[in-house]
Design a protein around this motif. Structure first.
Motif, PDB file in Angstrom:
ATOM      1  N   ASP A  42      42.312  34.993  52.544  1.00 11.45           N
ATOM      2  CA  ASP A  42      42.604  33.964  51.542  1.00 11.45           C
ATOM      3  C   ASP A  42      42.095  34.352  50.155  1.00 11.45           C
ATOM      4  O   ASP A  42      42.118  33.561  49.241  1.00 11.45           O
ATOM      5  CB  ASP A  42      42.030  32.613  51.952  1.00 11.45           C
ATOM      6  CG  ASP A  42      40.508  32.564  51.944  1.00 11.45           C
ATOM      7  OD1 ASP A  42      39.864  33.611  51.708  1.00 11.45           O
ATOM      8  OD2 ASP A  42      39.963  31.476  52.165  1.00 11.45           O
ATOM      9  N   THR A  43      41.621  35.594  50.000  1.00  9.60           N
ATOM     10  CA  THR A  43      41.080  36.211  48.782  1.00  9.60           C
ATOM     11  C   THR A  43      39.653  35.788  48.462  1.00  9.60           C
ATOM     12  O   THR A  43      39.147  36.145  47.421  1.00  9.60           O
ATOM     13  CB  THR A  43      41.977  36.040  47.536  1.00  9.60           C
ATOM     14  OG1 THR A  43      41.984  34.672  47.133  1.00  9.60           O
ATOM     15  CG2 THR A  43      43.381  36.543  47.785  1.00  9.60           C
ATOM     16  N   GLY A  44      39.002  35.077  49.350  1.00 12.36           N
ATOM     17  CA  GLY A  44      37.588  34.791  49.168  1.00 12.36           C
ATOM     18  C   GLY A  44      36.776  36.046  49.467  1.00 12.36           C
ATOM     19  O   GLY A  44      37.278  36.996  50.079  1.00 12.36           O
ATOM     20  N   VAL A  53      32.372  34.118  46.745  1.00 15.48           N
ATOM     21  CA  VAL A  53      33.373  34.009  45.685  1.00 15.48           C
ATOM     22  C   VAL A  53      34.522  33.213  46.286  1.00 15.48           C
ATOM     23  O   VAL A  53      35.083  33.594  47.313  1.00 15.48           O
ATOM     24  CB  VAL A  53      33.865  35.399  45.223  1.00 15.48           C
ATOM     25  CG1 VAL A  53      34.960  35.261  44.190  1.00 15.48           C
ATOM     26  CG2 VAL A  53      32.702  36.216  44.675  1.00 15.48           C
ATOM     27  N   ALA A  54      34.862  32.091  45.661  1.00 17.87           N
ATOM     28  CA  ALA A  54      35.925  31.231  46.170  1.00 17.87           C
ATOM     29  C   ALA A  54      37.261  31.965  46.145  1.00 17.87           C
ATOM     30  O   ALA A  54      37.481  32.858  45.325  1.00 17.87           O
ATOM     31  CB  ALA A  54      36.010  29.959  45.327  1.00 17.87           C
ATOM     32  N   PRO A  55      38.182  31.587  47.042  1.00 19.12           N
ATOM     33  CA  PRO A  55      39.514  32.185  47.018  1.00 19.12           C
ATOM     34  C   PRO A  55      40.123  32.066  45.621  1.00 19.12           C
ATOM     35  O   PRO A  55      39.942  31.061  44.944  1.00 19.12           O
ATOM     36  CB  PRO A  55      40.304  31.354  48.036  1.00 19.12           C
ATOM     37  CG  PRO A  55      39.253  30.851  48.966  1.00 19.12           C
ATOM     38  CD  PRO A  55      38.042  30.598  48.108  1.00 19.12           C
ATOM     39  N   HIS A  56      40.834  33.117  45.216  1.00 21.04           N
ATOM     40  CA  HIS A  56      41.381  33.134  43.859  1.00 21.04           C
ATOM     41  C   HIS A  56      42.808  33.678  43.845  1.00 21.04           C
ATOM     42  O   HIS A  56      43.141  34.539  43.056  1.00 21.04           O
ATOM     43  CB  HIS A  56      40.468  33.935  42.937  1.00 21.04           C
ATOM     44  CG  HIS A  56      40.069  35.279  43.500  1.00 21.04           C
ATOM     45  ND1 HIS A  56      39.027  35.403  44.377  1.00 21.04           N
ATOM     46  CD2 HIS A  56      40.568  36.506  43.338  1.00 21.04           C
ATOM     47  CE1 HIS A  56      38.896  36.669  44.708  1.00 21.04           C
ATOM     48  NE2 HIS A  56      39.830  37.380  44.103  1.00 21.04           N
ATOM     49  N   ARG A  57      43.633  33.163  44.732  1.00 21.46           N
ATOM     50  CA  ARG A  57      45.035  33.564  44.759  1.00 21.46           C
ATOM     51  C   ARG A  57      45.724  33.028  43.517  1.00 21.46           C
ATOM     52  O   ARG A  57      45.470  31.895  43.099  1.00 21.46           O
ATOM     53  CB  ARG A  57      45.749  32.992  45.970  1.00 21.46           C
ATOM     54  CG  ARG A  57      45.439  33.687  47.231  1.00 21.46           C
ATOM     55  CD  ARG A  57      46.322  33.198  48.335  1.00 21.46           C
ATOM     56  NE  ARG A  57      45.996  33.931  49.550  1.00 21.46           N
ATOM     57  CZ  ARG A  57      46.371  33.556  50.748  1.00 21.46           C
ATOM     58  NH1 ARG A  57      47.054  32.466  50.917  1.00 21.46           N
ATOM     59  NH2 ARG A  57      46.054  34.271  51.780  1.00 21.46           N
ATOM     60  N   PRO A  58      46.614  33.818  42.944  1.00 21.45           N
ATOM     61  CA  PRO A  58      47.380  33.296  41.804  1.00 21.45           C
ATOM     62  C   PRO A  58      48.334  32.207  42.303  1.00 21.45           C
ATOM     63  O   PRO A  58      48.735  32.215  43.462  1.00 21.45           O
ATOM     64  CB  PRO A  58      48.147  34.517  41.292  1.00 21.45           C
ATOM     65  CG  PRO A  58      48.144  35.480  42.417  1.00 21.45           C
ATOM     66  CD  PRO A  58      46.938  35.179  43.256  1.00 21.45           C
TER      67      PRO A  58
END
Length: 64
Positions: A42-44, A53-58
């Protein structure tokens, strides 16, 4: 940590996810990088110092 030549990006650099994968667990949704970071599908991320680091999907086109 990283023994590659040239060295992988440092854990605090913006391109840290370009580091080499040393452990891959796609069924569980995570991978370990050679610089001590855990990355999740989930990109975290979990950094070597334990910070998350929180998920940071565009945003997707459907959500925009």
């Amino acid at each position: 940590m990283c023994q590659h030549t040239p060295s992988c990006p440092s854990p605090d650099s913006a391109d840290r996810q370009a580091a080499a994968v040393v452990a891959s667990h796609p069924a569980q949704g995570w991978a370990g990088l050679c610089i001590g970071i855990l990355v999740f599908e989930d990109t975290g991320e979990v950094l070597p110092d334990g910070k998350a680091v929180a998920p940071h999907r565009p945003p997707t086109a459907a959500a925009a």
